[in-house]
Write a protein that holds these residues in place. Sequence first.
Motif, short mmCIF file in Angstrom:
data_model
loop_
_atom_site.label_atom_id
_atom_site.label_comp_id
_atom_site.label_asym_id
_atom_site.label_seq_id
_atom_site.Cartn_x
_atom_site.Cartn_y
_atom_site.Cartn_z
N PRO A 6 32.12 48.76 -13.99
CA PRO A 6 30.87 49.19 -13.36
C PRO A 6 31.05 50.35 -12.37
CG PRO A 6 31.62 47.12 -12.43
CD PRO A 6 32.56 47.44 -13.54
N LEU A 7 32.28 50.66 -12.00
CA LEU A 7 32.51 51.74 -11.03
C LEU A 7 32.60 53.07 -11.76
CD1 LEU A 7 35.21 50.03 -8.79
CD2 LEU A 7 32.77 50.25 -8.31
N ARG A 8 31.93 54.08 -11.20
CA ARG A 8 32.04 55.42 -11.76
C ARG A 8 33.38 56.00 -11.38
NH1 ARG A 8 28.49 57.38 -15.33
NH2 ARG A 8 28.68 59.45 -14.43
N SER A 9 34.15 56.44 -12.37
CA SER A 9 35.46 57.00 -12.06
C SER A 9 35.89 57.91 -13.19
CB SER A 9 36.48 55.87 -11.89
OG SER A 9 37.78 56.41 -11.84
N THR A 26 45.09 55.90 -9.57
CA THR A 26 45.08 55.62 -8.13
C THR A 26 44.24 54.39 -7.82
OG1 THR A 26 43.13 57.01 -7.80
CG2 THR A 26 45.27 58.07 -7.59
N GLN A 27 44.10 53.52 -8.80
CA GLN A 27 43.16 52.42 -8.61
C GLN A 27 43.77 51.13 -9.15
OE1 GLN A 27 39.24 53.64 -9.76
NE2 GLN A 27 38.54 51.57 -10.15
N ILE A 66 41.10 51.42 -4.21
CA ILE A 66 41.26 52.83 -4.58
C ILE A 66 42.11 53.52 -3.52
CG2 ILE A 66 40.06 54.98 -5.07
CD1 ILE A 66 37.66 53.35 -5.93
N GLU A 67 43.20 54.11 -3.95
CA GLU A 67 44.15 54.77 -3.04
C GLU A 67 43.53 56.07 -2.50
OE1 GLU A 67 46.84 54.18 -1.00
OE2 GLU A 67 47.80 53.37 -2.80
N SER A 68 43.83 56.35 -1.27
CA SER A 68 43.35 57.62 -0.70
C SER A 68 44.16 58.77 -1.30
CB SER A 68 43.51 57.62 0.82
OG SER A 68 44.89 57.58 1.13
N ALA A 69 43.59 59.97 -1.22
CA ALA A 69 44.26 61.13 -1.82
C ALA A 69 45.59 61.40 -1.12
CB ALA A 69 43.34 62.35 -1.71
N LYS A 70 45.63 61.17 0.18
CA LYS A 70 46.87 61.43 0.94
C LYS A 70 47.96 60.46 0.51
CE LYS A 70 48.69 61.43 5.63
NZ LYS A 70 48.44 61.01 7.02
#
Length: 1441
Positions: free
Chosen positions: A14-17, A39-40, A56-60
Amino acid sequence: MYFLTGWPRRLLCPLRSEEEPFHIQPSCLRFYFAVLSETQLSVWFSRPSVLIVSYIESAKAAAQFGFYQKAEWKLDDSMIAVATAKGYILLFDVLGIRDDKYLYEPVYLKGSPRVKVTPGYKEEQCAPALSLEMKKPVDLEAPITSLQSLQEDLLVCTADGYLHVLHWDGLGNNGRKAICLTTIPFSLDLQSARGGPSLDLEGVHIRCMEYCVTLDGFAVVLSDGRLGFITPLSNTITADQLQGVWAADVTDGTCVAVNNKYRLMAFGCASGSVLVYMIDTTTGSMQLSHKLELTPIHYPDIYNKTGPVKLICWSPDYSVVMVTWECGGLSLWSVFGAHLICTLGEDFAFRSDGTKKDAIKISSMCWGAEGYHLWVIPSRQEKKRQEEQQDMEMVEPPPSSLQAGILQFQFIKSALTVNPCTSNQEHVLLHGEDRLYLTCGDSTQVHSTTDTHPHTHLHQRDGSPVHHPPKPDSSLSQGLSTLLGHKHWHVVQIHSTYLESNWPIRFSAIDTGGQCMAVAGRRGFAHYSFFTRKWKLFGNITQEQNMTVTGGLAWWKDFVVVACYNFTDHQEQLRLYQRSTNLDNAFASVTKLHSDTLLLNVFRDMVILFRADCSICLYSIERRNDSPNPSASVELLQEVSMSRYIPHPGLVVSVTLTSVRTETGITLKAPQQACMAESIMLNLAGQLIMLQRDRSGPQVRDKETPGNNKKLLPFCPPVVLAQCVENVWTTCRSNRKKRHLLEALWLSCGEAGMKVWLPLFPRDHRKPHSFLSRRIMLPFHINIYPLAVLFEDALVLGATNETVLYDGLQGSRDSLEALFPYCTVERTSQIYLHHILRQLLVRNLGEQALMLAQSCASLPYFPHVMELMVHVVLEEEATSREPIPDPLLPTVAKFITEFPLFLQTIVHCARKTEYALWNYLFAAVGNPKDLFEECLMARDLDTAASYLIILQNMEVPAVSRQHATLLFNTALEQGKWDLCRHMIRFLKAIGSGEMETPPPTPTTQEPSSTGGFEFFRNRSISLSQSADSIATGKFNLQKTFSMPAGPSTKGRDVDCAENMYIDMMLWRHARHLLEQVRLRDLGCFSAQLGFELIGWLCRERNRVAHIDDFVSALKKLHKDFLWPFPVIPVGSLSSPLKNGRCRAVLSAQLLKSQSADSLLNNNMDTAPPEAAPTNHSWLDGISQGGKDMDTASSAHSNQHSPQTHDAFLSLLTNKVEEYSIGSATDLTETSSVVDGDWTMVDENSSTLSLSQAELEHISMELANKGPHKSQVQLRYLLHVFMEAGCLEWCVVIGLILRDANVIKQVIGFLDSPEVPQETVQSVRNGLLAIDSWASTDCLGYKPFLNLIQPQLQELMDTGSEQVQPEAFQSVSQSSKLTCSEGLGGVVVPRPEDSRGVTSTLVLGLPSMEPAGSFSRPPEDCPPEQTEEQNEEEGSYDCTLS
């Protein structure tokens, strides 16, 4: 074992990714699934299949750690470890939120009984709300190749050649240690570990690793493709305590998966095959058990193009393994290599238009809870390719294309996988996640068999019969042969209330009769009855939730036997619940157990338990009826410790009590001992181990004393019977006639097929040879996966996956319905008897094979078994490229000669085999000419006809013709008309060189052959034209029978010598019948084969158609047509009926009122009767009244009592118009009216009153008449002989019918100059002979002879006047006119017309049947057949010229 069902489901995130998932990892109990994308980290729940939480992992952080790659759960589901691309291990805590908080909850309507929630109940049917919390990451400073969870540790393999041991809880350097791969010594086995050859592991790392609990070690694939196994020598994992063995000659390993239950390691290879290894317990070396690979026979296009093996997944119960390759596709094998499903072939690989589909490529997959689902993540390239395709087609991509897609394949599996105690049942039971599939007969059949049981009584509660134990000699299998004809399942939906809170179903069981089933899920259990079609659940939900089934379920009579754990008392228990009482602990019999139960089985009145301490317990069960509710008492009989032989309790697949034993007392004298529990069969990780009772001690002598009855004999040490065993079948029944089959042990061994451990019996009470073993293990291959064995029926039952293509609409080629076919599961069965017989013959055990075959000779498919045995041996030996030193075919041929179906078996086998092998076959079984003659001697003509086809191909045409002539003559003699027609066609084919169309072997009667003489069907017959001009009518018949069949046929091959040859044989047979005065057979012969009787009789008029002895001919006709000799009633000389006029009319009408059912009680004809077409013109004019009258009269057929005929008389006298109808349509019957006085009937019938004497006279007239059908046939023959001018026969038939008109007409013909004087003299002498015979032996004929006295006198005085030919011709013409008018039924003949034609026989052929007699099918003719015939043959109208 496992079967795909339906279409796969697609789960959408259900999550947009933008990220696609690529890895899935199940938790220990498979209720949760960790799904990774770059990243999830997402956690999904199993039922309902929903997303619970996503991290969900942060970009950093993603830049620091790298993308996610692999995941692993802690064994208690409390933590997840994730490996990243830059060598980090990220540990996540899985936290449950507050107890009363759920992510998804069921919503109940108001008033629903399930709202009252008990503690610990609600959480089972809700999706929990979880959260993920990351702990401090661990940096391993090298790319991570593999993760493996242990109890407290996490093992991580890295690309720098190290093996890291991390504590799940300990962070920092204290909690971890690293072991270098180069420090672990590797050798070929543990014995040569010190100082033997070792691997050089410099620069090598572990690519893939998995821990095996039961082997206590790690299966590893090294980066150079070698396969190995690492064992810790102590409890701790340290560098100096590890020892490795490697597999020789393999350098292309790609992945590995271990099977804990069977101690197997499956290694995938770059070649596309899977190598399954086991560890040799003595040397510790790796030994190849078997290979899993696609065969070129079944997958010729793809077997060598699959690419390397990508993933291997064992099912949760370890009974099957799923494999996928780099090029895609899924393939399923059983644990020992039986191939079950592959998606690289058939409907999976091709669309309905024949175009090839791309196989689905898989990046990750795992099994769901209990193996009901396979969770699959398609590879990213697959997704990209689909998107590119959409771009090329300029189609707007659907919104779901950006979401995560997980495919869920649905499976149903055999109950044997988890509850092997069902192996002693003769039913196939499969269970899906919410339904059960059962092979069973109709409930009506089951009811009838149960109700006829002498001891059956009904329960007051549910009205279903109580089960009683079968008697030792009774066969439960008798009705089972009827279960095999259809492919349908009984599908039972599991009760939704039970399923909601106790999913998944873990165990299922069925009783011996196939009428009761039980299932157990996470908690409690429920059972179902086919009698009531209802489920029974625990009334008290707390009782259900306080127990969980641990060791399985079984049925004993009408009790459910359950090995369970009680949460309230924290105790293992054995419980028995009665089927008919409410499901409640108050009615249960409970026995406490000291250790956890792993397996349970029932044998007669004993329960056998296998426990977690590796001991086996035997309990006896006894039914008690002392209380109002029947209960059972359980008593411990014996405990056997097996801990010396079993390394790990989880390795025991099944435990069975049997009556099978080896040397002790297998004699024909003591079958009752065979019923006792003699031995324990234990399947230990595929090794079948047998423990027999020890009879060597003094117990044998003490056995007779009553005090020792309770004490059971100890068991001998175990013996290994077989390897690679998946399932074991045995029965507790006994049957003296089929002891081989019922006392055998049946094993399923994966790719090795099946094995049977067969007892060998001495024959006829002879002493057995000392050197001969008492049992023998015979292997054989079958084409299905066996799920049940029908012991008496010599059948194996199974199931197979079938697929149905559905391409859907053109635009949706990537929909699941278009990508995958719809899968169904169908029942299958297979005969195995021919395999066993062949194996016995190979081993020179022909006597045993004969005993076994004779015991099964009554089976309906026994002839097929014999054919199969010949066929398989013939194919193998005749097509062998190398000479066979000891061929088996002569032995098989000799064996089959012991059975009466030898001749059929050989010829059927030859017909189904290619011609090139016939010489080899008949060299072994004998010359086909000799076999043909044997068939003729045995009067088996259909088989002889099959041999004729063999001879036609193997011999010159002259030999074929000679044998065909023999067969044709025999078939003519026996009245096998179908065969005769085939033989005529066959002889013509030989003559005209149509060798490529041999006749089919006649097996059933053709629909075109009928019971009666078909004198008016399919042809037009003239009543006055000469025989030579009938050829046009005959041509129609030729079309019907598709064969030229008669001397008068005008066709292109009329001058052919073959036709002459066939005609000569037909003439000879007709002459033979006529010489023997077999007129009935002659008529049947003519009607069935279309023989031109009239033309032939014209030629034979003064030869064989001449009668020498009128009296004997008359007697033979009486006998042939079952016609009674006439008798004289008392006072007949003063008959009250004046001038015979009224009597003639009445008897004609009463004759009409006899049975219209002319086709019943037919003793003469071999062919089944059929109905005539209903659209003949002669039926059109009959009014409804006439039909009603005849239909009514037919109901009283063959009842000659006076009362019956009174009823008919009153009916007829009240309906004046029916007389005229009858007179118009039934010229034959009314032809006996003197002077044809029609008006008398119309004027006087309504006022006709009959006295008692008159009624007696009429009933006497009826008694003097034969069967109606005989009368019709005699009338037909009379017409034929009249047409052919055989006046002598006309006289005899006229006499038997007592028809004065016929005699008058014949005597009129005798005056013609065309009639030779010999005929006149013969008729005169014959009538004188009959008169003198009637005066002495048969006075019943005297009144009739007196009636025709004027004609007789005229014959005696003949010679004075002659009838001119012109007058004769004009008579014939007026005959034509009257017949056609009368048959139309519209014009009733005027008195003057009918008077004008009495000098000739007014005979309309259709009118020989009473009106309406053919307008409905006879009772013994199937309605479908009748309809077909009516459509097919209705086009031939009966026209009278």
